[in-house]
Design a protein around this motif. Structure first.
Motif, PDB file in Angstrom:
ATOM      1  N   LEU A   1       0.632  -1.088  -0.197  1.00 31.93           N
ATOM      2  CA  LEU A   1      -0.048  -0.083  -0.010  1.00 31.93           C
ATOM      3  C   LEU A   1       0.820   1.217  -0.115  1.00 31.93           C
ATOM      4  CD1 LEU A   1      -2.751  -0.855   2.641  1.00 31.93           C
ATOM      5  CD2 LEU A   1      -2.926  -1.002   0.120  1.00 31.93           C
ATOM      6  N   SER A   2       0.460   2.194  -0.824  1.00 30.89           N
ATOM      7  CA  SER A   2       1.276   3.354  -1.021  1.00 30.89           C
ATOM      8  C   SER A   2       0.300   4.491  -1.040  1.00 30.89           C
ATOM      9  CB  SER A   2       2.409   3.475  -2.138  1.00 30.89           C
ATOM     10  OG  SER A   2       3.059   4.769  -2.208  1.00 30.89           O
ATOM     11  N   THR A   3       0.694   5.758  -1.523  1.00 29.38           N
ATOM     12  CA  THR A   3      -0.317   7.028  -1.183  1.00 29.38           C
ATOM     13  C   THR A   3      -0.175   8.007  -2.208  1.00 29.38           C
ATOM     14  OG1 THR A   3      -0.129   9.140   0.311  1.00 29.38           O
ATOM     15  CG2 THR A   3       2.183   7.989   0.113  1.00 29.38           C
ATOM     16  N   ASP A   4      -1.155   8.722  -2.102  1.00 25.56           N
ATOM     17  CA  ASP A   4      -1.285   9.965  -3.123  1.00 25.56           C
ATOM     18  C   ASP A   4      -0.069  11.060  -2.914  1.00 25.56           C
ATOM     19  OD1 ASP A   4      -2.971  10.476  -0.645  1.00 25.56           O
ATOM     20  OD2 ASP A   4      -2.895  12.513  -1.358  1.00 25.56           O
ATOM     21  N   TYR A   5       0.383  10.990  -1.738  1.00 24.22           N
ATOM     22  CA  TYR A   5       1.797  11.962  -1.198  1.00 24.22           C
ATOM     23  C   TYR A   5       2.809  11.828  -2.059  1.00 24.22           C
ATOM     24  CZ  TYR A   5      -0.611  13.867   2.772  1.00 24.22           C
ATOM     25  OH  TYR A   5      -1.688  14.674   3.496  1.00 24.22           O
ATOM     26  N   VAL A   6       2.965  10.823  -2.789  1.00 22.51           N
ATOM     27  CA  VAL A   6       4.161  10.701  -3.836  1.00 22.51           C
ATOM     28  C   VAL A   6       4.067  11.848  -5.035  1.00 22.51           C
ATOM     29  CG1 VAL A   6       4.315   8.285  -3.268  1.00 22.51           C
ATOM     30  CG2 VAL A   6       3.104   8.879  -5.444  1.00 22.51           C
ATOM     31  N   PHE A   7       2.730  12.303  -4.990  1.00 20.81           N
ATOM     32  CA  PHE A   7       2.734  13.398  -6.011  1.00 20.81           C
ATOM     33  C   PHE A   7       2.932  15.006  -5.136  1.00 20.81           C
ATOM     34  CE2 PHE A   7       0.244   9.654  -7.893  1.00 20.81           C
ATOM     35  CZ  PHE A   7       1.306   9.285  -8.852  1.00 20.81           C
ATOM     36  N   ASP A   8       3.123  15.807  -6.067  1.00 20.13           N
ATOM     37  CA  ASP A   8       3.089  17.150  -5.723  1.00 20.13           C
ATOM     38  C   ASP A   8       1.607  17.647  -5.658  1.00 20.13           C
ATOM     39  OD1 ASP A   8       2.706  18.049  -8.334  1.00 20.13           O
ATOM     40  OD2 ASP A   8       4.881  18.813  -8.435  1.00 20.13           O
ATOM     41  N   GLY A   9       0.653  17.232  -6.412  1.00 22.76           N
ATOM     42  CA  GLY A   9      -0.672  17.933  -6.417  1.00 22.76           C
ATOM     43  C   GLY A   9      -0.672  19.081  -7.426  1.00 22.76           C
ATOM     44  N   SER A  10       0.239  19.284  -8.373  1.00 20.81           N
ATOM     45  CA  SER A  10      -0.006  20.106  -9.165  1.00 20.81           C
ATOM     46  C   SER A  10      -0.633  19.976 -10.699  1.00 20.81           C
ATOM     47  CB  SER A  10       1.306  20.729  -9.786  1.00 20.81           C
ATOM     48  OG  SER A  10       2.280  19.733 -10.137  1.00 20.81           O
ATOM     49  N   ALA A  11      -0.808  18.512 -10.795  1.00 21.00           N
ATOM     50  CA  ALA A  11      -1.629  18.125 -11.985  1.00 21.00           C
ATOM     51  C   ALA A  11      -3.006  18.856 -11.932  1.00 21.00           C
ATOM     52  CB  ALA A  11      -1.638  16.757 -12.005  1.00 21.00           C
ATOM     53  N   PRO A  12      -3.587  19.079 -13.292  1.00 26.49           N
ATOM     54  CA  PRO A  12      -5.023  19.662 -13.541  1.00 26.49           C
ATOM     55  C   PRO A  12      -5.929  18.576 -13.243  1.00 26.49           C
ATOM     56  CG  PRO A  12      -3.772  19.253 -15.710  1.00 26.49           C
ATOM     57  CD  PRO A  12      -2.795  18.831 -14.663  1.00 26.49           C
ATOM     58  N   GLY A  13      -5.617  17.356 -13.431  1.00 31.96           N
ATOM     59  CA  GLY A  13      -6.836  16.250 -13.353  1.00 31.96           C
ATOM     60  C   GLY A  13      -6.396  15.171 -12.263  1.00 31.96           C
ATOM     61  N   ALA A  14      -7.035  14.203 -12.571  1.00 32.48           N
ATOM     62  CA  ALA A  14      -6.701  12.830 -11.645  1.00 32.48           C
ATOM     63  C   ALA A  14      -5.432  12.256 -12.323  1.00 32.48           C
ATOM     64  CB  ALA A  14      -7.982  11.845 -11.856  1.00 32.48           C
ATOM     65  N   TYR A  15      -4.321  11.865 -11.101  1.00 33.09           N
ATOM     66  CA  TYR A  15      -3.344  11.248 -11.622  1.00 33.09           C
ATOM     67  C   TYR A  15      -3.458   9.801 -12.131  1.00 33.09           C
ATOM     68  CZ  TYR A  15      -0.420  14.913  -9.284  1.00 33.09           C
ATOM     69  OH  TYR A  15       0.159  16.187  -9.238  1.00 33.09           O
ATOM     70  N   LEU A  16      -2.413   9.591 -13.239  1.00 35.32           N
ATOM     71  CA  LEU A  16      -2.523   8.165 -13.666  1.00 35.32           C
ATOM     72  C   LEU A  16      -1.176   7.467 -13.129  1.00 35.32           C
ATOM     73  CD1 LEU A  16      -2.959   9.051 -17.470  1.00 35.32           C
ATOM     74  CD2 LEU A  16      -4.666   8.153 -15.699  1.00 35.32           C
ATOM     75  N   GLU A  17      -0.996   6.263 -13.102  1.00 33.23           N
ATOM     76  CA  GLU A  17       0.090   5.522 -12.609  1.00 33.23           C
ATOM     77  C   GLU A  17       1.387   6.017 -13.418  1.00 33.23           C
ATOM     78  OE1 GLU A  17      -3.423   3.122 -11.964  1.00 33.23           O
ATOM     79  OE2 GLU A  17      -2.808   4.305 -13.495  1.00 33.23           O
ATOM     80  N   THR A  18       1.417   6.327 -14.580  1.00 31.09           N
ATOM     81  CA  THR A  18       2.424   6.651 -15.318  1.00 31.09           C
ATOM     82  C   THR A  18       2.871   8.468 -15.001  1.00 31.09           C
ATOM     83  OG1 THR A  18       0.769   7.342 -17.159  1.00 31.09           O
ATOM     84  CG2 THR A  18       2.155   5.260 -17.129  1.00 31.09           C
ATOM     85  N   ASP A  19       2.230   9.039 -14.168  1.00 31.46           N
ATOM     86  CA  ASP A  19       2.445  10.564 -13.853  1.00 31.46           C
ATOM     87  C   ASP A  19       3.641  10.841 -13.153  1.00 31.46           C
ATOM     88  OD1 ASP A  19       0.480  11.705 -15.604  1.00 31.46           O
ATOM     89  OD2 ASP A  19      -0.920  11.467 -13.946  1.00 31.46           O
ATOM     90  N   PRO A  20       4.552  11.507 -13.605  1.00 29.98           N
ATOM     91  CA  PRO A  20       5.922  11.732 -12.754  1.00 29.98           C
ATOM     92  C   PRO A  20       5.440  11.992 -11.123  1.00 29.98           C
ATOM     93  CG  PRO A  20       5.637  13.701 -14.060  1.00 29.98           C
ATOM     94  CD  PRO A  20       4.381  12.786 -14.527  1.00 29.98           C
ATOM     95  N   THR A  21       6.223  11.197 -10.372  1.00 32.63           N
ATOM     96  CA  THR A  21       6.148  11.690  -8.832  1.00 32.63           C
ATOM     97  C   THR A  21       7.039  12.793  -8.560  1.00 32.63           C
ATOM     98  OG1 THR A  21       7.967   9.891  -8.538  1.00 32.63           O
ATOM     99  CG2 THR A  21       5.613   9.107  -8.517  1.00 32.63           C
ATOM    100  N   ALA A  22       6.782  13.533  -7.325  1.00 28.60           N
ATOM    101  CA  ALA A  22       7.541  14.655  -7.007  1.00 28.60           C
ATOM    102  C   ALA A  22       6.786  14.793  -5.515  1.00 28.60           C
ATOM    103  CB  ALA A  22       7.214  15.821  -7.847  1.00 28.60           C
ATOM    104  N   PRO A  23       6.966  13.859  -4.465  1.00 25.92           N
ATOM    105  CA  PRO A  23       6.740  14.203  -3.137  1.00 25.92           C
ATOM    106  C   PRO A  23       7.092  15.681  -2.602  1.00 25.92           C
ATOM    107  CG  PRO A  23       8.289  12.619  -3.083  1.00 25.92           C
ATOM    108  CD  PRO A  23       8.100  12.888  -4.560  1.00 25.92           C
ATOM    109  N   LEU A  24       6.060  16.059  -1.710  1.00 24.91           N
ATOM    110  CA  LEU A  24       6.678  17.610  -1.077  1.00 24.91           C
ATOM    111  C   LEU A  24       7.043  17.523   0.142  1.00 24.91           C
ATOM    112  CD1 LEU A  24       2.877  19.319  -1.846  1.00 24.91           C
ATOM    113  CD2 LEU A  24       4.935  19.495  -3.081  1.00 24.91           C
ATOM    114  N   GLY A  25       7.152  16.120   0.867  1.00 20.54           N
ATOM    115  CA  GLY A  25       7.586  15.929   2.081  1.00 20.54           C
ATOM    116  C   GLY A  25       8.277  14.856   2.510  1.00 20.54           C
ATOM    117  N   VAL A  26       8.584  14.569   3.824  1.00 19.30           N
ATOM    118  CA  VAL A  26       9.393  13.616   4.212  1.00 19.30           C
ATOM    119  C   VAL A  26       8.386  12.087   3.954  1.00 19.30           C
ATOM    120  CG1 VAL A  26      10.491  12.493   6.164  1.00 19.30           C
ATOM    121  CG2 VAL A  26      11.147  14.629   5.635  1.00 19.30           C
TER     122      VAL A  26
END
Length: 293
Positions: A100-125
């Motif tokens: 199990l992982s999390t949406d926090y692997v993304f930075d939340g800047s995408a305009p729509g729902a994230y796909l599995e292939t979208d680049p990751t960019a976590p904001l914190g630890v």
């Protein structure tokens, strides 16, 4: 089928234990501290091997998002090193692992729902440690499903639904962030999806659709909209209710930054496994109902 899940008190672990009751063909075993302690990697392989799993569910994690900013070493020890060791145990036993992982692997800047292939960019630890965990699971060489989910709630443990009900019992008005969007996801639904996927993998020796999937509730809302639905449902069942006042993220500062957009597309999981979560409102009502009925 024997499903071994890491962690005894997490929302998904407890939901899996409940879901496994009364199913003669299914045995769900939860293992945790002290026998299995992800912060002590030497305990992991022996504890999992002793449980003789057909499938391992890697659910235990360090989830204190703000506290992780002050405890990065512990967060990475549990969420990265520990997760990798769980996957290594599964590989050694020749069984699949569902991590199990999390949406926090993304930075939340995408305009729509994230796909599995979208680049990751976590904001914190926390997000960075969970992303490192995903990478450790892959590196372990196990047959794996990595399930990213978001905004998890349930009848168990601490979560947003239970917090709103508690606050409404003492307050007339609750301020809730309105500029963060996502898919509220019931741990009861996550457990159902895991059991569905596990049954497919266990019953099909030729199954090859391993990899990363998003698994979240159907439909989207913001935190304040989620809160309103929780409290309106509570009032319907005779529980506490309070007004919800929208605020901005900047009005509720936290140590760790949260993604403004946590929406996840679960289309890939639905296509491969033929399972889709109910509408988030329906699942929320089912959890709130249990508090009063």
């Amino acid at each position: 089928m024997r499903l071994v899940v890491t962690g005894r008190e997490g929302q998904v672990a407890m939901s899996l234990l409940e879901a496994g009751q009364g199913r003669p063909a299914l045995e769900v075993i939860a293992i945790g501290r002290p026998e299995l302690d992800l912060a002590k990697p030497a305990t992991v392989i022996e504890a999992i091997a002793a449980s003789k799993p057909d499938i391992v569910v890697s659910a235990a994690a360090y989830t204190a998002v703000d506290q992780a900013e002050d405890e990065p070493d512990l967060a990475f020890a549990v969420n990265a090193v520990g997760a990798g060791r769980v996957a290594e145990a599964a590989r050694r036993l020749g069984v699949p692992v569902i991590h199990l992982s999390t949406d926090y692997v993304f930075d939340g800047s995408a305009p729509g729902a994230y796909l599995e292939t979208d680049p990751t960019a976590p904001l914190g630890v926390y997000g960075a440690s969970k992303l490192a965990g995903e990478q450790a699971v892959v590196a372990a060489g196990s047959r794996h499903l990595i399930l990213r989910t978001a905004w998890v709630y349930s009848p168990f443990g601490k979560n947003f639904v239970k917090t709103m009900l508690r606050l409404a019992a003492d307050r007339d008005e609750i301020t809730v962030v309105a500029d963060q969007w996502g898919n509220p996801t019931s741990a009861l639904d996550i457990a159902d999806a895991i059991l569905h996927a596990a049954a497919m993998m266990h019953g099909d020796s030729s199954f090859t659709a391993f990899g990363i999937y998003h698994l979240a509730g159907t439909g989207e809302t913001n935190w304040s909209g989620f809160a309103r639905h929780i409290l309106d449902t509570s009032r319907m069942f005779g529980g506490p209710w309070a007004r919800v006042r929208d605020i901005a993220t900047m009005d509720y500062p936290t140590k760790a930054r949260r993604p403004a957009n946590s929406r996840l597309s679960s289309a890939k999981f639905a296509e491969v496994f033929g399972w889709r979560a109910p509408d988030w409102r329906q699942s929320t009502e089912a959890v709130v109902r249990r508090a009063f009925v």
